[in-house]
Design a protein around this motif. Sequence first.
Motif, PDB file in Angstrom:
ATOM      1  N   ARG A   1     -12.242 -36.221 -22.547  1.00  0.00           N
ATOM      2  CA  ARG A   1     -11.928 -34.831 -22.893  1.00  0.00           C
ATOM      3  C   ARG A   1     -13.174 -33.965 -23.049  1.00  0.00           C
ATOM      4  NH1 ARG A   1      -8.630 -34.540 -28.027  1.00  0.00           N
ATOM      5  NH2 ARG A   1      -9.453 -32.438 -27.838  1.00  0.00           N
ATOM      6  N   ALA A   2     -14.244 -34.542 -23.563  1.00  0.00           N
ATOM      7  CA  ALA A   2     -15.460 -33.760 -23.787  1.00  0.00           C
ATOM      8  C   ALA A   2     -16.346 -33.722 -22.541  1.00  0.00           C
ATOM      9  CB  ALA A   2     -16.236 -34.328 -24.969  1.00  0.00           C
ATOM     10  N   GLY A   3     -15.880 -34.315 -21.467  1.00  0.00           N
ATOM     11  CA  GLY A   3     -16.609 -34.222 -20.202  1.00  0.00           C
ATOM     12  C   GLY A   3     -17.840 -35.107 -20.118  1.00  0.00           C
ATOM     13  N   TYR A   4     -17.814 -36.257 -20.755  1.00  0.00           N
ATOM     14  CA  TYR A   4     -18.960 -37.168 -20.695  1.00  0.00           C
ATOM     15  C   TYR A   4     -18.841 -38.181 -19.558  1.00  0.00           C
ATOM     16  CZ  TYR A   4     -20.881 -35.726 -25.237  1.00  0.00           C
ATOM     17  OH  TYR A   4     -21.434 -35.008 -26.262  1.00  0.00           O
ATOM     18  N   VAL A   5     -17.625 -38.602 -19.292  1.00  0.00           N
ATOM     19  CA  VAL A   5     -17.433 -39.629 -18.269  1.00  0.00           C
ATOM     20  C   VAL A   5     -16.222 -39.280 -17.407  1.00  0.00           C
ATOM     21  CG1 VAL A   5     -18.421 -41.508 -19.670  1.00  0.00           C
ATOM     22  CG2 VAL A   5     -15.951 -41.056 -19.775  1.00  0.00           C
ATOM     23  N   ARG A   6     -16.162 -39.899 -16.255  1.00  0.00           N
ATOM     24  CA  ARG A   6     -15.033 -39.692 -15.348  1.00  0.00           C
ATOM     25  C   ARG A   6     -14.650 -41.034 -14.757  1.00  0.00           C
ATOM     26  NH1 ARG A   6     -14.771 -39.117  -9.825  1.00  0.00           N
ATOM     27  NH2 ARG A   6     -12.728 -38.297  -9.236  1.00  0.00           N
ATOM     28  N   ARG A   7     -13.351 -41.301 -14.754  1.00  0.00           N
ATOM     29  CA  ARG A   7     -12.869 -42.583 -14.261  1.00  0.00           C
ATOM     30  C   ARG A   7     -12.744 -42.547 -12.748  1.00  0.00           C
ATOM     31  NH1 ARG A   7      -7.976 -44.649 -12.956  1.00  0.00           N
ATOM     32  NH2 ARG A   7      -7.381 -46.744 -13.635  1.00  0.00           N
ATOM     33  N   ASN A   8     -13.327 -43.545 -12.084  1.00  0.00           N
ATOM     34  CA  ASN A   8     -13.190 -43.654 -10.641  1.00  0.00           C
ATOM     35  C   ASN A   8     -12.081 -44.619 -10.267  1.00  0.00           C
ATOM     36  OD1 ASN A   8     -16.157 -42.965 -11.219  1.00  0.00           O
ATOM     37  ND2 ASN A   8     -15.864 -42.414  -9.088  1.00  0.00           N
TER      38      ASN A   8
ATOM     39  N   ARG B   1      -9.118 -51.774 -19.905  1.00  0.00           N
ATOM     40  CA  ARG B   1      -8.252 -50.664 -20.293  1.00  0.00           C
ATOM     41  C   ARG B   1      -8.871 -49.672 -21.248  1.00  0.00           C
ATOM     42  NH1 ARG B   1      -3.389 -54.260 -22.365  1.00  0.00           N
ATOM     43  NH2 ARG B   1      -5.113 -54.814 -23.721  1.00  0.00           N
ATOM     44  N   SER B   2      -9.990 -50.022 -21.834  1.00  0.00           N
ATOM     45  CA  SER B   2     -10.452 -49.225 -22.966  1.00  0.00           C
ATOM     46  C   SER B   2     -11.573 -48.268 -22.628  1.00  0.00           C
ATOM     47  CB  SER B   2     -10.896 -50.153 -24.081  1.00  0.00           C
ATOM     48  OG  SER B   2     -10.013 -51.223 -24.203  1.00  0.00           O
ATOM     49  N   GLY B   3     -11.566 -47.699 -21.448  1.00  0.00           N
ATOM     50  CA  GLY B   3     -12.646 -46.799 -21.086  1.00  0.00           C
ATOM     51  C   GLY B   3     -13.931 -47.577 -20.897  1.00  0.00           C
TER      52      GLY B   3
ATOM     53  N   TRP C   1     -16.614 -46.348 -13.906  1.00  0.00           N
ATOM     54  CA  TRP C   1     -16.816 -45.032 -14.509  1.00  0.00           C
ATOM     55  C   TRP C   1     -18.044 -44.320 -13.988  1.00  0.00           C
ATOM     56  CZ3 TRP C   1     -13.379 -42.846 -17.865  1.00  0.00           C
ATOM     57  CH2 TRP C   1     -12.334 -43.682 -18.284  1.00  0.00           C
ATOM     58  N   SER C   2     -17.927 -42.988 -13.899  1.00  0.00           N
ATOM     59  CA  SER C   2     -19.085 -42.143 -13.610  1.00  0.00           C
ATOM     60  C   SER C   2     -19.560 -41.531 -14.918  1.00  0.00           C
ATOM     61  CB  SER C   2     -18.689 -40.992 -12.684  1.00  0.00           C
ATOM     62  OG  SER C   2     -18.184 -41.490 -11.475  1.00  0.00           O
ATOM     63  N   TRP C   3     -20.872 -41.418 -15.052  1.00  0.00           N
ATOM     64  CA  TRP C   3     -21.452 -40.750 -16.222  1.00  0.00           C
ATOM     65  C   TRP C   3     -21.806 -39.332 -15.808  1.00  0.00           C
ATOM     66  CZ3 TRP C   3     -21.658 -43.059 -21.009  1.00  0.00           C
ATOM     67  CH2 TRP C   3     -21.296 -44.423 -21.023  1.00  0.00           C
ATOM     68  N   LEU C   4     -21.170 -38.353 -16.422  1.00  0.00           N
ATOM     69  CA  LEU C   4     -21.409 -36.948 -16.106  1.00  0.00           C
ATOM     70  C   LEU C   4     -22.632 -36.475 -16.905  1.00  0.00           C
ATOM     71  CD1 LEU C   4     -17.663 -35.891 -15.996  1.00  0.00           C
ATOM     72  CD2 LEU C   4     -19.176 -36.566 -14.120  1.00  0.00           C
ATOM     73  N   PRO C   5     -23.101 -35.226 -16.670  1.00  0.00           N
ATOM     74  CA  PRO C   5     -24.390 -34.829 -17.271  1.00  0.00           C
ATOM     75  C   PRO C   5     -24.546 -35.131 -18.767  1.00  0.00           C
ATOM     76  CG  PRO C   5     -23.700 -33.193 -15.696  1.00  0.00           C
ATOM     77  CD  PRO C   5     -22.566 -34.189 -15.766  1.00  0.00           C
ATOM     78  N   LEU C   6     -23.582 -34.756 -19.592  1.00  0.00           N
ATOM     79  CA  LEU C   6     -23.753 -35.009 -21.035  1.00  0.00           C
ATOM     80  C   LEU C   6     -23.726 -36.511 -21.333  1.00  0.00           C
ATOM     81  CD1 LEU C   6     -21.610 -32.255 -22.810  1.00  0.00           C
ATOM     82  CD2 LEU C   6     -24.085 -32.274 -22.375  1.00  0.00           C
TER      83      LEU C   6
END
Length: 564
Positions: free
Chosen positions: A32-39, A150-152, A44-49
Motif C-alpha cells: 500500500r505504501a508503494g515499497y514493493v510490487r509483486r511479480n 504467502r507472506s509478502g 518481488w520488485s523493490w520500488l524506490p522507497l
Amino acid sequence: MAQVQRMSRLMIKTLRDDPADAETLSHKLLVRAGYVRRNAAGIWSWLPLGKKVLDNVSRVVREEMDAIGGQEVLLPALLPKEPYEASGRWDEYGDLLFRVKDRKGADHLLGPTHEEVFTQTVKDQCSSYKDLPVILYQIQTKYRDEARPRSGVLRGREFQMKDSYSFDVSDEGLAASYALHREAYQKIFKRLGLDYRICSAVSGAMGGSASEEFLAPAPAGEDTFADCPACDYAANTEAVTFALQPVDGTVHGPAEDLDTPDTPTIETLAEHLGVPASATLKNLLVKVDGEIVAVGVPGDREVDLGKLAEHLAPAQVELVTADDFTGRPDLVRGYVGPQGLEKVRYIADPRVAPGTAWITGANKPDTHARNVVCGRDFEVDDYLDVVVVAEGDPCPACGTGLKLDRAIEIGHIFQLGRKYADTFQLDVLGQQGKPVRVTMGSYGIGVSRAVAALAEQSADDKGLCWAREVAPADVHIVAAGKAAQTELALSVADQLAAAGVRVLVDDRAGVSPGVKFTDAELIGVPTILVAGRRTAEGVVELKDRRTGEREELPVAEAIARLTA
Ligand code: ATP
Ligand code: MG
C-alpha cells in the motif's frame, strides 16, 4: 549534502485498500505504501522507497560485519550441480531447489545457501594456518522454491540474505568466530530497531550453543518459541527439552484390567473412566525405517512428529496405517499398552518416568489397564523429548511456566564443524607442519525479511513507522498546497539536505493536504514537517510519526532541531 526526494518526481502509487491476496500486516503495508510490487508468488520488485530501506538494512549489516573483520565477497547465484552433489544437498533439498539446465544440458541450481562454494573458495585461496581465521560474507540474492510463499517479502522464493562463513583451525577458534557473529548480530538488530530474542535452535542433547536463532516476536511469524518470563531462557519450541521427572516414591497397587468398551481414543477413555487425560498413557505407533516403534506420552499431550523425526534422523519416520496391523496380534489397535510390547522398541517422553503409574491399553480389545507402572510393568528403551511444548510447561532452566509466542526468524548462527571441510577435504598446513582439517561456522541474516519484520513490529493503524536508521528518509516534509507553502517546504528541504539530512518532500500539486498527511503516515518516515497555515509567519509544525506528538515552531528552530 543529502538527497532531497520530491514526491512530485517519485514513482509511487499509494493504495487506500489492502491488496486482496495479502495476509500479513507487512505485506499489506509495504504494498500500500508503494515499497514493493509483486511479480509472481514469492517474487518481488523493490520500488524506490523500498530499495532505500533494503539498502539501509544492508548497510547496517555490512558495517557490523566489517567491524568483526568480515571480508565482503560476491559469489555467483547460478551454480553448477557438482559441489551440491558432493555434499548430498542436490538430493536433500528436493523441491526447495531451483534447478536449471544450461544449453548443453548440464545441471545447475540457483543457490539457496552457499556452504559448498565458500568451502571450495577457501580451499583454493588458503593453504596455511597463518591464512586463518577467515570470515567471508556476501549480501546476495538467494533462491528457494518455498512451498507456501504467502507472506509478502517475509518468505520469498527469491530473497536477499547476508550469509557469512567462518574458517578456523581449532574448536576454540570456531567458538570465537561464533561469538563475534553473535555480538555483531546483537548490534545489527539493535541498530535496526528490531525487538528480538536469541533462541537456542537445537535440542540440549546436541550441545547448547552450537546453533541459535534470532527471532523477532510478531503475530505473522511462522516460528513458535518458548520464552521464560522469569529467566533468560528462550528456545525454539522444537528445541525445548525437558528433564526426566523425579520419582515420587509412591507405591502403586498391582496392575488390573478395566472393562472399557468403545474407548479407542483418549477423550472417550477419559470420559468413560472420569479421569483427566493426563492420567492416561497414549501410545502412538510409528514406523522407523519400516519397523514399528511405539511412542508413549501422557494422554493430554501431543507428539511433535517433527521433533521425533529430528531425534531419529537420518531414519525415516512415518505413521502406521491399518495394513501394518495385519499379522500383528500383539498390536491391538486403539488398545496398545507398553506392558505388552515385548517385540517393539518403546520410546517415551521424560514425563513417563520410572515409578509413575498409568492407565493405558491392556493389549486386548475394549480393555484398558490401570496401575501400569513404568519400570515395574514395562521398560522404556529410550527417553526422547517428543511432545509439543505447551504454554505453562516448566522452564528447563528455572521451572517457571513458559510463555509461547510467534516470531519471525531473522537470523541464524550455526557452528557447522567439519562437515563441509570433510566433504571437500579442506585442510591447511598446521603449526606442526602437518595438514589440519578446518572447522566452519555459517551465519545468515534475512536482509529482505528484516524489512518485513521491521514493518510488522513497528506499524500502527496509520501505516509504517521506521526507525531513523532504516527509514527511506529522515524527514518527510508536507507542503499543504499553496505556492508559498511549497516554496517554504522546498527551501527547508534544501537547508536540511545541505546539513546531511535525508528529505522526502511532498510538493505534489493538486493533491489535497488530507491525502498528503495520510500518505505521510502510511510511508512512515520518523519525522513529519508541515508547511501549513502559519507559513506566512515562518512557523512550521513538527510531528513525531511514532508518538503523534506535534509542535509548532519557527523554521530556523525546526531546522536546528532536525540537524542537531
Ligand atoms: P525458515 O525456517 O524461515 O524457512 P531457514 O531456517 O530455512 O528459514 P536459513 O537457512 O537459516 O533459513 O537462512 C538464513 C536466514 O535467511 C533466515 O534466518 C531468514 O531470516 C532468511 N530466510 C530464509 N528463508 C527465507 C525466505 N524464503 N525469504 C526471506 N528470507 C528467508
Ligand atoms: Mg534457520
